[in-house]
Write a protein that holds these residues in place. Structure first.
Motif, PDB file in Angstrom:
ATOM      1  N   GLY A   1       7.831  -8.753 -18.644  1.00 37.40           N
ATOM      2  CA  GLY A   1       7.638  -7.562 -19.462  1.00 37.40           C
ATOM      3  C   GLY A   1       8.835  -6.652 -19.438  1.00 37.40           C
ATOM      4  N   ARG A   2       9.448  -6.492 -18.272  1.00 34.37           N
ATOM      5  CA  ARG A   2      10.656  -5.668 -18.161  1.00 34.37           C
ATOM      6  C   ARG A   2      11.797  -6.277 -18.964  1.00 34.37           C
ATOM      7  NH1 ARG A   2      15.662  -4.479 -17.408  1.00 34.37           N
ATOM      8  NH2 ARG A   2      16.505  -3.618 -15.501  1.00 34.37           N
ATOM      9  N   LEU A   3      11.976  -7.600 -18.882  1.00 35.28           N
ATOM     10  CA  LEU A   3      13.048  -8.254 -19.629  1.00 35.28           C
ATOM     11  C   LEU A   3      12.818  -8.160 -21.134  1.00 35.28           C
ATOM     12  CD1 LEU A   3      13.524 -11.456 -17.426  1.00 35.28           C
ATOM     13  CD2 LEU A   3      14.980  -9.431 -17.497  1.00 35.28           C
TER      14      LEU A   3
ATOM     15  N   SER B   1       0.352 -16.269  -5.580  1.00 38.84           N
ATOM     16  CA  SER B   1      -0.482 -15.509  -6.509  1.00 38.84           C
ATOM     17  C   SER B   1       0.115 -14.129  -6.783  1.00 38.84           C
ATOM     18  CB  SER B   1      -1.900 -15.362  -5.940  1.00 38.84           C
ATOM     19  OG  SER B   1      -2.501 -16.621  -5.754  1.00 38.84           O
ATOM     20  N   VAL B   2       0.541 -13.442  -5.726  1.00 35.31           N
ATOM     21  CA  VAL B   2       1.166 -12.130  -5.915  1.00 35.31           C
ATOM     22  C   VAL B   2       2.487 -12.279  -6.661  1.00 35.31           C
ATOM     23  CG1 VAL B   2       2.103 -10.110  -4.742  1.00 35.31           C
ATOM     24  CG2 VAL B   2       0.025 -11.184  -3.883  1.00 35.31           C
ATOM     25  N   ALA B   3       3.231 -13.332  -6.356  1.00 29.51           N
ATOM     26  CA  ALA B   3       4.499 -13.564  -7.068  1.00 29.51           C
ATOM     27  C   ALA B   3       4.258 -13.745  -8.560  1.00 29.51           C
ATOM     28  CB  ALA B   3       5.212 -14.783  -6.487  1.00 29.51           C
ATOM     29  N   PHE B   4       3.182 -14.447  -8.928  1.00 26.04           N
ATOM     30  CA  PHE B   4       2.865 -14.615 -10.348  1.00 26.04           C
ATOM     31  C   PHE B   4       2.583 -13.271 -11.019  1.00 26.04           C
ATOM     32  CE2 PHE B   4       1.400 -19.291 -10.066  1.00 26.04           C
ATOM     33  CZ  PHE B   4       2.669 -19.715 -10.433  1.00 26.04           C
ATOM     34  N   MET B   5       1.894 -12.385 -10.304  1.00 27.52           N
ATOM     35  CA  MET B   5       1.656 -11.053 -10.873  1.00 27.52           C
ATOM     36  C   MET B   5       2.966 -10.309 -11.073  1.00 27.52           C
ATOM     37  SD  MET B   5      -1.854  -9.710  -9.040  1.00 27.52           S
ATOM     38  CE  MET B   5      -1.496 -10.187  -7.360  1.00 27.52           C
ATOM     39  N   MET B   6       3.887 -10.458 -10.127  1.00 20.68           N
ATOM     40  CA  MET B   6       5.194  -9.832 -10.257  1.00 20.68           C
ATOM     41  C   MET B   6       6.001 -10.465 -11.393  1.00 20.68           C
ATOM     42  SD  MET B   6       5.343  -7.341  -8.214  1.00 20.68           S
ATOM     43  CE  MET B   6       4.402  -6.727  -6.825  1.00 20.68           C
ATOM     44  N   TYR B   7       5.826 -11.771 -11.599  1.00 17.08           N
ATOM     45  CA  TYR B   7       6.509 -12.436 -12.715  1.00 17.08           C
ATOM     46  C   TYR B   7       6.106 -11.811 -14.044  1.00 17.08           C
ATOM     47  CZ  TYR B   7       8.215 -16.376  -9.876  1.00 17.08           C
ATOM     48  OH  TYR B   7       8.871 -17.158  -8.982  1.00 17.08           O
ATOM     49  N   ALA B   8       4.818 -11.466 -14.171  1.00 15.93           N
ATOM     50  CA  ALA B   8       4.358 -10.847 -15.417  1.00 15.93           C
ATOM     51  C   ALA B   8       5.095  -9.537 -15.670  1.00 15.93           C
ATOM     52  CB  ALA B   8       2.846 -10.610 -15.347  1.00 15.93           C
ATOM     53  N   HIS B   9       5.252  -8.725 -14.617  1.00 11.18           N
ATOM     54  CA  HIS B   9       6.004  -7.478 -14.759  1.00 11.18           C
ATOM     55  C   HIS B   9       7.467  -7.751 -15.068  1.00 11.18           C
ATOM     56  CE1 HIS B   9       2.940  -4.552 -13.674  1.00 11.18           C
ATOM     57  NE2 HIS B   9       2.542  -5.359 -12.706  1.00 11.18           N
ATOM     58  N   MET B  10       8.029  -8.783 -14.425  1.00 11.08           N
ATOM     59  CA  MET B  10       9.438  -9.089 -14.630  1.00 11.08           C
ATOM     60  C   MET B  10       9.710  -9.504 -16.074  1.00 11.08           C
ATOM     61  SD  MET B  10      12.230  -9.087 -12.756  1.00 11.08           S
ATOM     62  CE  MET B  10      13.401  -8.600 -14.007  1.00 11.08           C
TER      63      MET B  10
ATOM     64  N   CYS C   1       0.835  -1.207   0.000  1.00 12.75           N
ATOM     65  CA  CYS C   1       0.000   0.000   0.000  1.00 12.75           C
ATOM     66  C   CYS C   1       0.868   1.254   0.000  1.00 12.75           C
ATOM     67  CB  CYS C   1      -0.927   0.003   1.217  1.00 12.75           C
ATOM     68  SG  CYS C   1      -2.363  -1.080   1.078  1.00 12.75           S
ATOM     69  N   PHE C   2       1.934   1.232   0.793  1.00 10.59           N
ATOM     70  CA  PHE C   2       2.828   2.387   0.824  1.00 10.59           C
ATOM     71  C   PHE C   2       3.514   2.583  -0.523  1.00 10.59           C
ATOM     72  CE2 PHE C   2       7.198   3.936   1.293  1.00 10.59           C
ATOM     73  CZ  PHE C   2       6.941   5.200   1.802  1.00 10.59           C
ATOM     74  N   VAL C   3       4.003   1.500  -1.112  1.00 11.37           N
ATOM     75  CA  VAL C   3       4.690   1.603  -2.407  1.00 11.37           C
ATOM     76  C   VAL C   3       3.740   2.137  -3.469  1.00 11.37           C
ATOM     77  CG1 VAL C   3       5.752   0.267  -4.269  1.00 11.37           C
ATOM     78  CG2 VAL C   3       6.397  -0.176  -1.898  1.00 11.37           C
ATOM     79  N   PHE C   4       2.490   1.647  -3.470  1.00 15.51           N
ATOM     80  CA  PHE C   4       1.518   2.089  -4.464  1.00 15.51           C
ATOM     81  C   PHE C   4       1.213   3.577  -4.340  1.00 15.51           C
ATOM     82  CE2 PHE C   4      -0.437  -2.434  -4.313  1.00 15.51           C
ATOM     83  CZ  PHE C   4       0.614  -2.914  -5.070  1.00 15.51           C
ATOM     84  N   SER C   5       1.273   4.106  -3.119  1.00 17.66           N
ATOM     85  CA  SER C   5       0.892   5.501  -2.904  1.00 17.66           C
ATOM     86  C   SER C   5       2.071   6.471  -2.908  1.00 17.66           C
ATOM     87  CB  SER C   5       0.145   5.636  -1.568  1.00 17.66           C
ATOM     88  OG  SER C   5       0.978   5.238  -0.489  1.00 17.66           O
ATOM     89  N   ALA C   6       3.260   5.984  -2.535  1.00 19.85           N
ATOM     90  CA  ALA C   6       4.392   6.899  -2.345  1.00 19.85           C
ATOM     91  C   ALA C   6       5.396   6.886  -3.483  1.00 19.85           C
ATOM     92  CB  ALA C   6       5.113   6.562  -1.035  1.00 19.85           C
ATOM     93  N   HIS C   7       5.439   5.828  -4.267  1.00 22.63           N
ATOM     94  CA  HIS C   7       6.438   5.719  -5.326  1.00 22.63           C
ATOM     95  C   HIS C   7       5.762   5.602  -6.687  1.00 22.63           C
ATOM     96  CE1 HIS C   7       9.615   5.466  -2.419  1.00 22.63           C
ATOM     97  NE2 HIS C   7       9.167   4.322  -1.906  1.00 22.63           N
ATOM     98  N   ASN C   8       6.520   5.885  -7.698  1.00 19.94           N
ATOM     99  CA  ASN C   8       6.021   5.795  -9.075  1.00 19.94           C
ATOM    100  C   ASN C   8       7.103   5.143  -9.922  1.00 19.94           C
ATOM    101  OD1 ASN C   8       4.585   6.036 -11.423  1.00 19.94           O
ATOM    102  ND2 ASN C   8       4.943   8.241 -11.664  1.00 19.94           N
ATOM    103  N   PHE C   9       7.023   3.825 -10.066  1.00 20.30           N
ATOM    104  CA  PHE C   9       8.040   3.076 -10.791  1.00 20.30           C
ATOM    105  C   PHE C   9       7.563   2.781 -12.208  1.00 20.30           C
ATOM    106  CE2 PHE C   9       8.682   1.666  -6.316  1.00 20.30           C
ATOM    107  CZ  PHE C   9       9.970   2.173  -6.148  1.00 20.30           C
ATOM    108  N   GLY C  10       8.477   2.911 -13.153  1.00 18.74           N
ATOM    109  CA  GLY C  10       8.192   2.501 -14.517  1.00 18.74           C
ATOM    110  C   GLY C  10       8.502   1.032 -14.710  1.00 18.74           C
ATOM    111  N   LEU C  11       7.910   0.439 -15.736  1.00 14.66           N
ATOM    112  CA  LEU C  11       8.136  -0.983 -16.001  1.00 14.66           C
ATOM    113  C   LEU C  11       9.617  -1.263 -16.226  1.00 14.66           C
ATOM    114  CD1 LEU C  11       6.942  -3.800 -16.513  1.00 14.66           C
ATOM    115  CD2 LEU C  11       6.718  -3.187 -18.929  1.00 14.66           C
ATOM    116  N   GLY C  12      10.318  -0.320 -16.838  1.00 16.80           N
ATOM    117  CA  GLY C  12      11.735  -0.522 -17.122  1.00 16.80           C
ATOM    118  C   GLY C  12      12.606  -0.569 -15.887  1.00 16.80           C
TER     119      GLY C  12
END
Length: 440
Positions: free
Chosen positions: A278-280, A267-276, A208-219
């Motif tokens: 995509g970044r690669l 389940s959350v790790a799988f969502m992060m895998y999708a971003h990973m 929740c903190f990361v979603f509200s306080a930071h703004n990360f790009g996919l790259g």
């Protein structure tokens, strides 16, 4: 003025403005240090030689030939403690993982458990020392506790504290607690529920903190984004270890909690895998120095294999689960756990080779605490392989697991030796060279 103070030994980098020559040197060296793909070797060499100091050319390199482009000012222990980050707990959780791996090795020999006990005690000492150093950092340098949790890079390493706690709980169960120790069994059950509550709060609160306080790009996606969900995932692994010795009245609630927490984490790790992925695909592999972090992706499916098979075999043999007016025999549950475990094991294998080939293509040359990602997730992979080999009663898989474990042991000592050397040389615990400095 600053140059004179540096020569007289009174200058402190912590008091240097962000745009000073000290930090300029750090940033110029950062491209070389972290393998900037856009910088040519010629540009690096000319930049290093252009520094306006009196360092002789032969002093610009370590004895092993690594670049040493400026003479680092010697800092006091108190000054260096300001850069003692949460990432140091990766040493503790890796040591705890090794102790668990030794306990589970398929081919045991006299004295092996003693070695595992040494690693267990060493982890207790390491965890205590790291915690003491972190407390001294927060006491000596006001405001660093809050800033460390909010930092866009160091903050993601806070969960490593809880991962270290998880290895302490599981290794304590393996090496200390006996089935007849009723008081200790209730104590470890209480610790389990406390750990589950705290790590669930961490998984919700930090994201929740990361979603509200930071703004990360996919790259900018890095495997450390998975870390906040990792501790709650290990609740399932802890449950698989402690449940088999618990009385039946407390065993089923532990297994249900472990299963749900494992499912949440995966389940959350799988969502992060999708971003990973995509970044690669869009940006390419991380730079040279951060590629060992890709091994973090090996962990979630590997620990899921370990947890599912372990929890299934912790079920009492006389338990029957009612599903749609039918009863599901415990043997069916164990079969399902093994099938799903085989699927997850293959995913860990895939990520392992992606990470290993990436590192071999461009091996890191400057130590980061992220190197411990080559140890802890791979201990989970080895433990999962041992568990699958045991269920299939396959000698070839047992041999494979033993060879994999031997490789992890070697990597552990290589990384440990590199960390000791880095501390001595001020390659870490120094301004601009730790996880409290965003270099990617």
């Amino acid at each position: 003025m600053q140059a004179n103070e540096r020569q007289q030994g009174t200058w402190s980098p912590d008091e240097t403005p962000r745009n000073s020559k000290f930090y300029t040197d750090i940033e110029l060296n950062g491209d070389e240090k972290h393998g900037n793909r856009n910088q040519s070797p010629t540009a690096t060499a000319s930049t290093s030689e252009s520094h306006n100091d009196n360092t002789p050319h032969h002093d610009r390199h370590y004895d092993d030939g690594q670049p040493f482009p400026w003479r680092r000012h010697k800092l006091t222990i108190r000054q260096r403690l300001q850069h003692f980050t949460w990432a140091w707990y990766t040493l503790s959780m890796s040591t705890g993982g090794i102790s668990l791996l030794i306990f589970a090795l398929p081919f045991q020999f006299p004295g092996l458990r003693v070695i595992g006990w040494i690693f267990y005690v060493s982890n207790l000492i390491i965890f205590t020392c790291i915690t003491a150093a972190m407390l001294m950092r927060f006491i000596f340098h006001k405001g660093t506790f809050s800033s460390s949790l909010k930092h866009e890079r160091e903050g993601f390493f806070f969960p490593t504290f809880w991962l270290s706690v998880a290895t302490l709980i599981t290794s304590t169960q393996r090496y200390v607690i006996q089935p007849h120790d009723t008081n200790l069994l209730w104590a470890i059950q209480t610790v389990f529920w406390g750990y589950a509550i705290c790590t669930f709060a961490l998984a919700v609160g930090q994201y929740c903190f990361v979603f509200s306080a930071h703004n990360f790009g996919l790259g900018t996606m890095m495997p450390t984004w998975i870390l906040p969900i990792f501790p709650i995932m290990l609740t399932g692994t802890i449950a698989s270890v402690i449940a088999e010795t618990q009385p039946e009245i407390g065993r089923i609630p532990i297994l249900v909690a472990g299963l749900t927490c494992q499912g949440l984490g995966l389940s959350v790790a799988f969502m992060m895998y999708a971003h990973m992925v995509g970044r690669l695909m869009s940006v390419g592999l991380p730079n040279r120095e951060h590629r060992p972090g890709l091994f973090m992706c090996v962990g979630p499916p590997a620990f899921t294999v370990l947890a599912l098979i372990g929890m299934a075999h912790s079920l009492p043999d006389n338990v029957a689960l009612e599903v749609d007016d039918n009863f599901l025999d415990v043997r069916d549950v164990r079969t399902m756990a093994l099938i799903v475990g085989g699927f997850m094991w293959a995913l860990s294998l895939w990520w392992f080779f992606i990470a290993a080939i990436s590192v071999l293509l461009s091996p890191p040359k400057f130590f980061h605490l992220g190197w411990w990602a080559m140890v802890f997730p791979n201990t989970g992979f080895c433990l999962a392989t041992i568990s699958v080999a045991k269920q299939f009663d396959n000698e070839g898989l047992r041999i494979l697991a033993t060879v994999m474990s031997a490789m992890v042991f070697i990597i552990y000592f290589v990384v440990l030796q590199s960390q000791i050397k880095a501390v001595w040389r001020q390659d870490i615990l120094y301004p601009g060279r730790d996880e409290d400095f965003n270099d990617h």
